[in-house]
Design a protein around this motif. Structure first.
Motif, short mmCIF file in Angstrom:
data_model
loop_
_atom_site.label_atom_id
_atom_site.label_comp_id
_atom_site.label_asym_id
_atom_site.label_seq_id
_atom_site.Cartn_x
_atom_site.Cartn_y
_atom_site.Cartn_z
N UNK A 217 4.30 44.67 61.96
CA UNK A 217 5.38 45.14 62.83
C UNK A 217 5.83 46.53 62.40
N UNK A 218 6.10 47.36 63.36
CA UNK A 218 6.80 48.62 63.12
C UNK A 218 7.94 48.65 64.12
N UNK A 219 9.16 48.65 63.59
CA UNK A 219 10.36 48.64 64.43
C UNK A 219 11.00 50.01 64.41
N UNK A 220 11.66 50.36 65.50
CA UNK A 220 12.37 51.63 65.58
C UNK A 220 13.84 51.35 65.89
N UNK A 221 14.73 52.08 65.21
CA UNK A 221 16.16 52.01 65.49
C UNK A 221 16.51 53.16 66.42
#
Length: 171
Positions: A55-59
């Motif tokens: 997973x790569x999440x972005x805020x």
């Protein structure tokens, strides 16, 4: 009124903004073990398209501007149901809530991805990073002593773990 930070899975189009965040952290120094800036394509390969990536999440700010990201992936030195985590937030201006938003998104997805335990390895001189993971419930379990930076400066690396079964609200 405080700005609301949200998080979602990162998409290819986020790569330039996320690389810029990471490069600002690298340029500032003193918190990440990474020392060489990333161009967009190498960033994508390392954080968004790696075989071991889970997973790569972005805020995102209210205006949808990326202000941080969190990577979760498998690591060959960890047990098969563990994942390695790395969190990066825009250093200037600091925005409250980035880490919380990223963690909520990652936590929601981690168990569904088959993760039982998450490892975070942080430079011993990164007080903000150590505090962030401790606040989330991560516990120290290992110290790698005197790992040299590119200039030869020895810096310890502290590994912390969080068993997801112990996290309230984890799926």
């Amino acid at each position: 009124m405080a700005e609301q930070i949200s998080a979602r899975d990162a998409v290819r189009q986020d790569a330039a903004a996320l690389a810029a965040i990471l490069n600002a952290i690298i340029a500032r120094g003193g918190t990440t073990a990474l020392e060489v800036p990333f161009d967009v394509e190498p960033f994508r390969a390392a954080y968004m398209e790696r075989d071991s990536q889970l997973l790569c999440s972005v805020a995102l700010r209210d205006d949808r501007t990326p202000v941080g990201f969190q990577y979760l992936g498998r690591h060959p030195k960890l047990p098969g149901d563990w994942a390695d985590i790395a969190t990066f937030a825009q250093p200037e201006p600091k925005i409250r809530g980035v880490g919380r938003a990223l963690w909520a998104h990652t936590l929601q997805r981690a168990a569904a991805l088959g993760v039982a335990t998450i490892n975070a390895t942080i430079r011993a001189d990164n007080m903000e990073g150590l505090s962030y993971y401790s606040t989330l419930g991560f516990q120290d379990y290992k110290v790698d002593r005197a790992i040299p930076l590119r200039d030869g400066t020895p810096v310890d690396r502290i590994s912390k773990r969080l068993d997801l079964s112990a996290v309230q609200g984890a799926p």
